[in-house]
Design a protein around this motif. Structure first.
Motif, PDB file in Angstrom:
ATOM      1  N   PHE A  22       0.829  -1.628  -0.103  1.00 56.22           N
ATOM      2  CA  PHE A  22       0.413  -0.183  -0.212  1.00 56.22           C
ATOM      3  C   PHE A  22       0.721   1.421   0.005  1.00 56.22           C
ATOM      4  O   PHE A  22       0.392   2.059  -0.465  1.00 56.22           O
ATOM      5  CB  PHE A  22      -0.879  -0.103   1.048  1.00 56.22           C
ATOM      6  CG  PHE A  22      -1.835   1.161   1.051  1.00 56.22           C
ATOM      7  CD1 PHE A  22      -2.844   0.787   0.917  1.00 56.22           C
ATOM      8  CD2 PHE A  22      -1.514   2.289   2.107  1.00 56.22           C
ATOM      9  CE1 PHE A  22      -4.369   1.941   0.741  1.00 56.22           C
ATOM     10  CE2 PHE A  22      -2.768   3.355   1.968  1.00 56.22           C
ATOM     11  CZ  PHE A  22      -4.592   3.192   1.191  1.00 56.22           C
ATOM     12  N   THR A  23       2.038   1.316   0.768  1.00 56.67           N
ATOM     13  CA  THR A  23       2.853   2.501   1.213  1.00 56.67           C
ATOM     14  C   THR A  23       3.871   2.568  -0.497  1.00 56.67           C
ATOM     15  O   THR A  23       4.016   3.797  -1.094  1.00 56.67           O
ATOM     16  CB  THR A  23       4.390   1.970   1.607  1.00 56.67           C
ATOM     17  OG1 THR A  23       3.120   1.914   3.376  1.00 56.67           O
ATOM     18  CG2 THR A  23       5.056   3.279   2.456  1.00 56.67           C
ATOM     19  N   SER A  81       2.264   2.041  -3.578  1.00 55.12           N
ATOM     20  CA  SER A  81       1.710   2.500  -4.116  1.00 55.12           C
ATOM     21  C   SER A  81       1.234   3.794  -4.684  1.00 55.12           C
ATOM     22  O   SER A  81       0.795   3.556  -4.951  1.00 55.12           O
ATOM     23  CB  SER A  81      -0.108   1.585  -4.320  1.00 55.12           C
ATOM     24  OG  SER A  81       0.513   0.138  -4.421  1.00 55.12           O
ATOM     25  N   CYS A  82       0.791   4.777  -3.032  1.00 56.15           N
ATOM     26  CA  CYS A  82       0.875   5.534  -2.880  1.00 56.15           C
ATOM     27  C   CYS A  82       1.711   6.203  -3.304  1.00 56.15           C
ATOM     28  O   CYS A  82       1.614   7.502  -4.131  1.00 56.15           O
ATOM     29  CB  CYS A  82       0.965   5.746  -1.291  1.00 56.15           C
ATOM     30  SG  CYS A  82      -0.814   5.354  -0.382  1.00 56.15           S
ATOM     31  N   HIS A  83       3.429   5.645  -2.932  1.00 52.64           N
ATOM     32  CA  HIS A  83       4.146   7.014  -3.430  1.00 52.64           C
ATOM     33  C   HIS A  83       4.405   6.678  -4.990  1.00 52.64           C
ATOM     34  O   HIS A  83       4.166   8.322  -5.420  1.00 52.64           O
ATOM     35  CB  HIS A  83       5.871   5.940  -3.045  1.00 52.64           C
ATOM     36  CG  HIS A  83       6.796   6.586  -3.164  1.00 52.64           C
ATOM     37  ND1 HIS A  83       8.457   5.760  -3.119  1.00 52.64           N
ATOM     38  CD2 HIS A  83       7.467   7.791  -4.463  1.00 52.64           C
ATOM     39  CE1 HIS A  83       9.095   6.836  -3.165  1.00 52.64           C
ATOM     40  NE2 HIS A  83       9.049   8.025  -3.791  1.00 52.64           N
ATOM     41  N   ARG A 140       1.397   9.297  -7.053  1.00 52.61           N
ATOM     42  CA  ARG A 140       2.447  10.658  -6.221  1.00 52.61           C
ATOM     43  C   ARG A 140       3.331  10.880  -7.327  1.00 52.61           C
ATOM     44  O   ARG A 140       3.575  12.032  -7.749  1.00 52.61           O
ATOM     45  CB  ARG A 140       2.792  10.705  -4.559  1.00 52.61           C
ATOM     46  CG  ARG A 140       1.551  10.430  -3.666  1.00 52.61           C
ATOM     47  CD  ARG A 140       2.203  10.487  -2.436  1.00 52.61           C
ATOM     48  NE  ARG A 140       0.804  10.695  -1.546  1.00 52.61           N
ATOM     49  CZ  ARG A 140       1.633  10.093  -0.252  1.00 52.61           C
ATOM     50  NH1 ARG A 140       2.904   9.600   0.021  1.00 52.61           N
ATOM     51  NH2 ARG A 140       0.448   9.101   0.094  1.00 52.61           N
ATOM     52  N   GLU A 189      -7.136   9.616  -1.989  1.00 55.07           N
ATOM     53  CA  GLU A 189      -6.474   8.542  -2.398  1.00 55.07           C
ATOM     54  C   GLU A 189      -6.041   7.261  -1.951  1.00 55.07           C
ATOM     55  O   GLU A 189      -5.808   6.239  -3.279  1.00 55.07           O
ATOM     56  CB  GLU A 189      -5.090   9.381  -1.932  1.00 55.07           C
ATOM     57  CG  GLU A 189      -3.746   8.582  -1.723  1.00 55.07           C
ATOM     58  CD  GLU A 189      -2.635   8.853  -1.339  1.00 55.07           C
ATOM     59  OE1 GLU A 189      -2.327   9.723  -0.374  1.00 55.07           O
ATOM     60  OE2 GLU A 189      -1.129   9.145  -1.583  1.00 55.07           O
ATOM     61  N   ASP A 190      -6.983   6.898  -0.322  1.00 49.96           N
ATOM     62  CA  ASP A 190      -6.426   5.489  -0.518  1.00 49.96           C
ATOM     63  C   ASP A 190      -7.724   4.446  -1.377  1.00 49.96           C
ATOM     64  O   ASP A 190      -7.914   3.485  -1.311  1.00 49.96           O
ATOM     65  CB  ASP A 190      -6.991   5.666   1.086  1.00 49.96           C
ATOM     66  CG  ASP A 190      -6.302   6.323   2.406  1.00 49.96           C
ATOM     67  OD1 ASP A 190      -6.574   6.667   3.387  1.00 49.96           O
ATOM     68  OD2 ASP A 190      -5.350   5.793   2.618  1.00 49.96           O
ATOM     69  N   VAL A 229      -5.573   3.667  -4.651  1.00 49.35           N
ATOM     70  CA  VAL A 229      -4.205   2.918  -4.407  1.00 49.35           C
ATOM     71  C   VAL A 229      -4.955   0.995  -4.095  1.00 49.35           C
ATOM     72  O   VAL A 229      -4.719   0.581  -4.801  1.00 49.35           O
ATOM     73  CB  VAL A 229      -3.526   3.279  -3.361  1.00 49.35           C
ATOM     74  CG1 VAL A 229      -2.994   2.170  -2.378  1.00 49.35           C
ATOM     75  CG2 VAL A 229      -2.973   4.862  -3.505  1.00 49.35           C
TER      76      VAL A 229
END
Length: 820
Positions: free
Chosen positions: A187-188, A190-192, A195, A207-208, A211
């Motif tokens: 998850f982390t 994917s967020c990175h 962005r 965002e959550d 993702v």
């Protein structure tokens, strides 16, 4: 605004549209470390997971970070429709000739493995990317052959490691095999990644959800970010709604409940493209492989500049990640998942016109490559052929869709690209030419049919005949040339008529019908000699062939005349140091060698070799000169010089991208003869066996295969290994009739009987000795008829002297046997 100035400004920024920033590689550190650790202990690595989870990217980053000093063969199996295509592509990458019909059995696997073994001075990493189609879609036979290929490579080739990426897992022996499942991004991470793709988007509370709905698939995240960045009407809220209602379908979609299949996501992304982009994408999908910007412009039929196509069509598709671009080749491609989505949900508008444009584009590509393939630009031509190979395959298979408007493209390929088809695409060649014959009958004039007959004749003469060793194929080639000649002769002098005569002459030369060959070769020369520059290649080929034919016939004065005229013209047309001038000098050396003038033979061999070394001469041509010169050194007692040249030849072949297998066999056979002259019989035996192995792989009915068997039998005789000699000789005689049909004037059957007779005499087997002498006598009678038919006075005299000697020996031995 002035349009011309606008276009000039765009051209000045030609590469700016492609400053498509490569997305930063995010995360995967744990995966990278696990693979790096396994790399030390395993020969084959399997990287498995969902489609578009990032397997291919991870492999490439891993290799660039951790692996150096290896030759990488990166093979994307998605571009191959069948085993034949994979085999042909492998041959191109390894630099070996495609063996006709090899893909119809598992023999092709041994061919590839042996080529890798031969290159044991290099370390290879073979990446089989996107292998799922060969594991499931293409049937059990394709699956088993692919797995067998992978296993045989790592089992037998110590210099090779294999990486497989797939949506479907496979199993190999645990000790050798490392299997790794690549999970979606965390998850982390994917967020990175999201962005980094859309840094200016305010995702807020969505965002959550975005993702989570991306399932950690990098490609989907890239497309989501690009769409948000480039589409002002698409907000994060709308994106969440879209992702909630449709998600991309992957090749492994059966693993998921229906509501979780995500194919519709890609479809929705394509649907949101402007109509013209969507239409362009479906048209581009008709090209099976990668394509250039210019090919893109032509296939979508945009009447504008290349620069405008880059900015108006390609850049938007690149920004939305529906196209990939190779930074090294600057070629474009459609991602594999999208191709499947396009084929499933969309149809090409006005398909007949798209096929017509495709035929026009890739006919031009094929003609361009073909025109350079046997010139100093050989290496560049082969590199382009490797890239365009799947597209040219499609061109050949598209012959079945030919219309009256497009048939002339295929006739042009058949007319101008026979060398390319015969030597590099033989697997498709026969079907292609059959299709050309059909469309010539439907749409063409009789001149078109004649041109196709010439192409078919070349295929049977230069491909099927030599590779199968069957006389019937050479005869079929001759029949097609005759069909062409029957038409062309009605229209008077033409380049096609000269070409048909020259190729018919070459066909007859290959059949050993040298007298008949000279008639057609002289016709070709007479038709071309006083004609324009278009005829120059036919003039030179005819002169060379006439020189070769007269050398075989023992007519050395005639041979000398033709060879030196060819030399004079080549120097005049091509310059003093052109590689073809070197080939001409080498042929003159052969003539003097056959004449018995070894001093002059060596002089011309060395001159030809010197020119070839200084130019970008094709490997097979340089190897022939190295072999001839080495053989001459050996004949004159300079074995060290001979071996130096032969080692140079082997080194050259190992570096060449497409070394002919017969060239390896030739060098091994020549090395064997050098060792034999030096009485190093053990080493000679090893070399002749290597030549036999290669020539046997090509065809166990070829005359060169018989030649090497006879050489090996002679070595066993000299070693007093009589049983082995008899065994090898009998093996050689099994193809006696085939060899005599393929090359009636061949001396190897005679030499085989001579070797056997000597063995039976030395071992005291009088009955076998007399029986073999009688067979030798029959063979000499056959050769006498052949030389009479061919007008070969030199060899006729030799044969008659041998016949007299053998007859006297039979009489003497029979008398001695009765007197006991």
């Amino acid at each position: 605004m002035d349009t011309k100035n606008e276009e000039m400004e765009i051209d000045s920024k030609e590469d700016e549209f492609l400053t498509h920033v490569e997305t930063e590689f995010i995360g995967r550190e744990f995966d990278m470390q696990a693979i790096a650790k396994a790399w030390k202990y395993h020969r084959i690595l399997g990287l498995f997971g969902l489609r578009s989870v990032g397997k291919s990217r991870l492999v490439h980053v891993f290799l660039s970070r951790y692996i150096t000093d290896v030759t990488l063969l990166d093979i994307d199996l998605k571009q191959f429709g069948n085993i034949s295509a994979l085999y042909s592509y492998f041959c191109i990458q390894l630099g070996t000739r495609v063996v006709y019909d090899a893909h119809k059995s598992d023999w092709w696997i041994q061919h590839i493995v042996k080529e890798l073994i031969h290159k044991n001075d290099k370390d290879f990493v073979i990446v089989f990317d996107n292998t799922e189609d060969f594991q499931e879609v293409k049937g059990t036979t394709a699956r088993d052959l692919f797995l067998s290929l992978s296993w045989n490579i790592i089992k037998r080739c110590n210099n090779v490691k294999v990486i497989i990426t797939s949506t479907t897992s496979v199993k190999f022996v645990a000790k050798t095999f490392f299997s790794y499942t690549l999970e979606p991004l965390t998850f982390t991470d994917s967020c990175h990644l999201l962005r980094s793709v859309a840094p200016d988007i305010n995702f807020g509370e969505y965002e959550d959800a975005i993702v989570t709905l991306s399932d950690g698939l990098p490609l989907l995240i890239l497309m989501i970010g690009s769409e948000l960045k480039n589409n002002d009407e698409m907000t994060p809220c709308h994106m969440v709604q879209c992702l909630q209602t449709s998600r991309l379908k992957t090749l492994s979609d059966t693993l998921y409940p229906k509501e979780d299949r995500i194919a519709d996501v890609y479809k929705s992304f394509i649907d949101r493209l402007a109509l013209k982009y969507k239409e362009h994408l479906t048209v581009l999908d008709y090209i099976p492989g990668s394509f250039s910007v210019d090919e893109c412009r032509e296939i979508i039929d945009v009447e504008t500049t290349e620069a405008m196509v880059k900015f108006k069509t390609i850049k938007p598709l690149l920004d939305r990640h529906v196209l990939d671009r190779d930074s090294a080749t600057k070629r474009l491609n459609i991602q594999g998942i999208l191709r499947e989505c396009l084929k499933s949900y969309y149809t090409v508008k006005d398909l007949p016109k798209v096929r017509a444009r495709y035929s026009k584009i890739f006919t031009a590509v094929m003609v361009r490559i073909s025109s350079r393939l046997y010139t100093p630009e050989y290496t560049k031509a082969v590199a382009e052929l490797t890239i365009e190979y799947p597209n040219l395959q499609k061109l050949l298979t598209d012959v079945e869709y030919t219309t009256q408007d497009t048939y002339h493209f295929f006739i042009k390929v058949a007319t101008d690209c026979t060398g390319l088809v015969d030597n590099f695409m033989a697997g498709e060649g026969e079907v292609f030419y059959q299709g050309c014959m059909k469309i010539a009958d439907m749409y063409g004039k009789e001149i078109d049919r004649a041109n196709v007959h010439i192409a078919v004749g070349s295929f049977y003469t230069n491909v099927k005949g030599p590779r199968t060793g069957k006389q019937c194929h050479l005869e079929q080639g001759a029949d097609n040339y005759d069909a062409a000649l029957n038409v062309l002769e009605k229209y008077g002098k033409s380049l096609q008529l000269a070409t048909a005569n020259q190729r018919k002459g070459w066909n007859l030369l290959m059949q050993g019908k040298n007298l008949a060959a000279t008639v057609f070769l002289k016709n070709a020369f007479d038709l071309s000699n006083s004609s324009g520059t278009d005829f120059q290649s036919i003039v030179l080929q005819s002169l060379n062939s006439l020189g070769i034919t007269n050398t075989v016939l023992g007519r050395f004065d005639e041979a000398e005349k033709y060879h030196f005229e060819a030399l004079r013209r080549r120097k005049q047309i091509q310059g003093e140091t052109h590689p073809f001038v070197g080939a001409c000098l080498n042929n003159i050396g052969i003539m003097y060698y056959q004449k018995g003038d070894w001093h002059k033979a060596l002089e011309f061999y060395e001159a030809g070799l010197d020119i070839k070394r200084k130019n970008q001469t094709p490997a097979w041509s340089l190897v022939n000169s190295l072999s001839n010169t080495a053989n001459m050194y050996s004949e004159t007692g300079e074995s060290a010089k001979a071996m130096q040249l032969l080692n140079e030849a082997l080194e050259l072949l190992n570096k060449e991208k497409l070394p002919p297998k017969e060239s390896f066999a030739l060098i091994y056979d020549t090395i064997g003869k050098v060792y034999r002259r030096d009485e190093n019989l053990t080493s000679a035996e090893d070399m002749f066996q290597k030549a036999i192995n290669i020539r046997g792989e090509i065809s166990m009915e070829n005359v060169t295969y018989l030649e090497s068997l006879v050489h090996l039998a002679d070595i066993h005789k000299r070693q007093k290994h009589y049983i082995s000699c008899i065994k090898v000789s009998n093996k050689a005689l099994q193809i006696k009739e085939t060899a005599e049909k393929a090359m009636p004037q061949n001396p190897f059957v005679k030499e085989c009987f001579e070797c056997l007779a000597e063995v039976y005499n030395l071992s005291g087997s009088n009955d076998k000795y007399i029986e073999t002498l009688e067979k030798l006598q029959s063979e000499l009678i056959r050769l006498e008829r052949v030389h009479l038919d061919h007008g070969n006075d030199r060899d006729l005299l030799k044969v008659r002297k041998e016949m007299q000697s053998v007859t006297e020996t039979i009489q003497r031995v029979s008398y001695e046997t009765k007197s006991r």
